[in-house]
Design a protein around this motif. Structure first.
Motif, PDB file in Angstrom:
ATOM      1  N   ASN A 135       0.818  -1.213   0.000  1.00 34.49           N
ATOM      2  CA  ASN A 135       0.000   0.000   0.000  1.00 34.49           C
ATOM      3  C   ASN A 135       0.853   1.265   0.000  1.00 34.49           C
ATOM      4  O   ASN A 135       0.361   2.359   0.291  1.00 34.49           O
ATOM      5  CB  ASN A 135      -0.957   0.028   1.205  1.00 34.49           C
ATOM      6  N   ASN A 186      -3.783   5.028  -0.603  1.00 30.17           N
ATOM      7  CA  ASN A 186      -5.103   5.568  -0.263  1.00 30.17           C
ATOM      8  C   ASN A 186      -5.121   7.094  -0.352  1.00 30.17           C
ATOM      9  O   ASN A 186      -6.078   7.689  -0.856  1.00 30.17           O
ATOM     10  CB  ASN A 186      -5.519   5.123   1.135  1.00 30.17           C
ATOM     11  N   GLU A 187      -4.069   7.719   0.141  1.00 31.85           N
ATOM     12  CA  GLU A 187      -3.990   9.178   0.066  1.00 31.85           C
ATOM     13  C   GLU A 187      -3.879   9.636  -1.385  1.00 31.85           C
ATOM     14  O   GLU A 187      -4.464  10.648  -1.779  1.00 31.85           O
ATOM     15  CB  GLU A 187      -2.790   9.687   0.881  1.00 31.85           C
ATOM     16  N   GLU A 189      -5.105   8.138  -4.033  1.00 26.66           N
ATOM     17  CA  GLU A 189      -6.383   7.964  -4.726  1.00 26.66           C
ATOM     18  C   GLU A 189      -7.467   8.911  -4.207  1.00 26.66           C
ATOM     19  O   GLU A 189      -8.452   9.157  -4.902  1.00 26.66           O
ATOM     20  CB  GLU A 189      -6.824   6.507  -4.623  1.00 26.66           C
ATOM     21  N   SER A 190      -7.264   9.444  -3.031  1.00 19.39           N
ATOM     22  CA  SER A 190      -8.214  10.445  -2.527  1.00 19.39           C
ATOM     23  C   SER A 190      -7.867  11.841  -3.045  1.00 19.39           C
ATOM     24  O   SER A 190      -8.675  12.769  -2.924  1.00 19.39           O
ATOM     25  CB  SER A 190      -8.211  10.452  -0.989  1.00 19.39           C
TER      26      SER A 190
END
Length: 455
Positions: A135, A186-187, A189-190
């Motif tokens: 990730n 995650n960051e 994709e945000s």
């Protein structure tokens, strides 16, 4: 029509280079001669193609030059740290390709077009694919050192040069996030519109991307958004911040590349990354121009003695021919760069035409009978066959005149699609001849010199 031309070097040179490799690896010394093959493959066309970013030029020259590595066996196991968490199996095919593209003796000569772009793409895809498990789109400094060392060990074990970090200017920091503030998937994709990014790059058109910049613009936009997360916008001030932001955007582009590599199949990711790399590679001339003083003395302020001028010109380009292979696009950039330097030094006459300087004169020479080898502008890899050896494509196997800069027209390359470059002559019938592979003989001499020092 294709034909194979074989030239046998004497046993002494082969033995010297065999010994050199045996000092580097555990190996068996072959009996017999080191053979150099050159295969010319011409494709007859109904009309001659033009040099253009829109098409892959033909005919082409395939050089097959086996290195002494071919018959050797290496039963040792690469010494890995055991501390790298990256999934090397995910990029096994790319590592194999990189080991051939960066094969020991030819790596410095294929560095800027073939070897380093493939090595860089391998690193990006390696981290991208591994991010599916971790990730993370970057490594910390300590882990980066271990992983880069492990990759280098694997590549060297498969025949690549052991100096790739120096040749390709790669360090452990190349595996980190550098100054980019985002490395978590995650960051990322945000922050970034991933679907828009994938749409722009997944089906990238290699021929037109360098001009249309559809994928490149999407990457730049995504990288800009990532870079802004490092700042408190209310406190941004001055040129220092702008300079700092430019560096961050550059570093964040690498993060974007890795994210793309995590979403694409490794082979498709390689296609995209090598295509993007070729856009940058073909913009510049990678050659270093020696001092022009002798040339300007012989050719400047009006040419009084054509023979003297052309001898000086041929002597000058002979120094360029010892540096590296270049693409056909790079050769045009180099010709125009040198021409502009000469014009600024009061050489007003078109010495390229006067002295019959061609584009191929700006690349490494492959034989005394033939002109230099120009690599394709589109991404290509070297090939390796146990029976034939190392091979790579050479575009423009004909004598294309080097373009002399003119104030009345735009620069030759890039996206000036209205400009026509002289077409290639039609394919001719083939004939067999012997080839003296100058660049390999130079390498053989260098290897024998190293042996002399060692022994």
């Amino acid at each position: 029509m294709s034909w194979v031309v074989q030239n046998t070097l004497n046993l002494h040179i082969a033995f010297v280079l065999s010994l050199f490799f045996c000092l580097h690896k555990s190996c068996s010394i072959p009996s017999g001669y080191l053979r150099i093959y050159t295969t010319l493959d011409r494709r007859a066309e109904s009309s001659s193609p033009q040099i253009s970013p829109d098409v892959a030029p033909q005919p082409f020259l395939t050089l097959l030059a086996p290195l002494p590595l071919v018959p050797f066996t290496n039963d040792s196991v690469p010494k890995l740290s055991g501390l790298c968490t990256l999934n090397f199996d995910a990029v096994e095919s790319m590592i194999s390709t990189a080991s051939i593209d960066c094969i020991a003796l030819s790596a410095p000569y294929l560095a800027n077009v073939v070897c380093c772009p493939q090595l860089e793409a391998t690193l990006v895809v390696l981290i991208g694919q591994s991010s599916k498990d971790t990730n993370m789109l970057a490594l910390n400094g300590t882990l980066a050192k271990h992983c880069l060392s492990d990759l280098e060990q694997i590549l060297v074990h498969e025949g690549a040069s052991n100096g790739l970090q120096q040749i390709c200017s790669i360090s452990a920091s190349s595996l980190t996030a550098a100054s980019c503030p985002v490395k978590d998937v995650n960051e990322f994709e945000s922050t970034v519109d991933g679907s828009k990014l994938l749409d722009a790059c997944e089906k990238m058109d290699l021929v037109n991307e360098c001009c249309d910049q559809i994928c490149q613009n999407a990457i730049s936009q995504a990288a800009g958004k990532l870079a802004l997360k490092a700042y408190d916008l209310s406190r941004m001030d001055g040129s220092h911040t702008l300079s700092d932001h430019s560096t961050r955007v550059h570093d964040c582009k690498v993060i974007v590349h890795r994210w793309l590599a995590s979403k694409l199949d490794p082979s498709r990711a390689k296609y995209v990354l090598r295509g993007l790399s070729s856009c940058n590679v073909n913009k510049v001339c990678p050659l270093v121009f020696p001092n022009l003083s002798h040339l300007t003395e012989s050719c400047g302020n009006g040419i009084r003695n054509r023979t003297l001028c052309c001898n000086a010109m041929e002597g000058y380009v002979s120094h360029l021919q010892k540096q590296s292979f270049v693409t056909n696009s790079q050769a045009i950039n180099c010709a125009e760069s040198l021409g502009m330097k000469l014009q600024k030094a009061n050489v007003s006459a078109n010495v390229y035409s006067l002295c019959r300087i061609s584009l191929q004169d700006f690349s490494l020479q492959v034989s005394t009978q033939e002109r230099g080898c120009l690599l394709p502008s589109l991404p290509s890899d070297a090939t390796f066959d146990k029976s034939s050896g190392l091979g790579f494509l050479c575009d423009l196997n004909d004598n294309i005149p080097a373009p002399w800069p003119s104030h009345t027209r735009l620069p030759t390359l890039s996206c000036n699609r209205t400009l026509k470059i002289p077409a290639l002559p039609a394919a001719t019938s083939g004939q067999s001849r012997y080839y003296n592979m100058d660049f390999l003989l130079h390498l053989l001499f260098a290897a024998s010199t190293v042996l002399t020092v060692i022994l």
